[in-house]
Design a protein around this motif. Structure first.
Motif, PDB file in Angstrom:
ATOM      1  N   ARG A 112      40.080  30.765  43.638  1.00 24.98           N
ATOM      2  CA  ARG A 112      39.512  32.105  43.515  1.00 24.98           C
ATOM      3  C   ARG A 112      38.645  32.422  44.728  1.00 24.98           C
ATOM      4  NH1 ARG A 112      35.471  30.647  38.575  1.00 24.98           N
ATOM      5  NH2 ARG A 112      33.943  29.461  39.746  1.00 24.98           N
ATOM      6  N   ARG A 167      44.638  32.642  48.979  1.00 25.67           N
ATOM      7  CA  ARG A 167      44.752  32.175  47.589  1.00 25.67           C
ATOM      8  C   ARG A 167      46.210  31.928  47.214  1.00 25.67           C
ATOM      9  NH1 ARG A 167      42.237  36.477  44.015  1.00 25.67           N
ATOM     10  NH2 ARG A 167      43.202  37.730  45.611  1.00 25.67           N
ATOM     11  N   VAL A 204      36.584  30.839  49.723  1.00 23.99           N
ATOM     12  CA  VAL A 204      37.559  30.578  48.673  1.00 23.99           C
ATOM     13  C   VAL A 204      37.192  29.256  48.023  1.00 23.99           C
ATOM     14  CG1 VAL A 204      39.979  30.034  48.180  1.00 23.99           C
ATOM     15  CG2 VAL A 204      39.428  31.935  49.682  1.00 23.99           C
ATOM     16  N   ILE A 250      45.813  31.389  40.031  1.00 26.95           N
ATOM     17  CA  ILE A 250      44.893  32.182  40.850  1.00 26.95           C
ATOM     18  C   ILE A 250      43.997  32.938  39.882  1.00 26.95           C
ATOM     19  CG2 ILE A 250      44.671  34.059  42.509  1.00 26.95           C
ATOM     20  CD1 ILE A 250      47.490  33.292  43.516  1.00 26.95           C
TER      21      ILE A 250
END
Length: 93
Positions: free
Chosen positions: A34, A17, A41, A89
């Protein structure tokens, strides 16, 4: 251009990430990255098509320590990207 990416492989617990955040921010993209509960992901990125193409290349390469098995991609409508801000993020500690 707005694109949703789902990255499969060893991409959690290896800084993936943070890698995506750095690459997307350097490219000036808007959106987020995320982890998913399934061990993947997820990325939503909005910006110029050329910059999205550069991010796509980096996602396929992955970060040091990661292993990317698949990148699944869906183009979204421009309206779906209107509310996206600076790349972030989600769910980071």
């Amino acid at each position: 251009m707005v694109v949703h990416f789902l990255i499969r492989g060893r991409v959690q617990g290896v800084g993936f990430r943070w890698f995506v955040h750095r690459e997307a921010a350097e490219l000036g993209l808007r959106g987020w990255v995320r982890n998913t509960d399934a061990g993947e992901v997820e990325v939503v990125a909005a910006g110029d098509a050329a910059m999205i193409a550069e991010l796509r290349v980096e996602l396929r390469k992955g970060s040091r320590g990661s292993r990317v098995d698949a990148v699944i991609e869906h183009e979204l409508t421009d309206a779906e990207g209107e509310s996206l801000g600076a790349f972030e993020i989600e769910g980071a500690w």
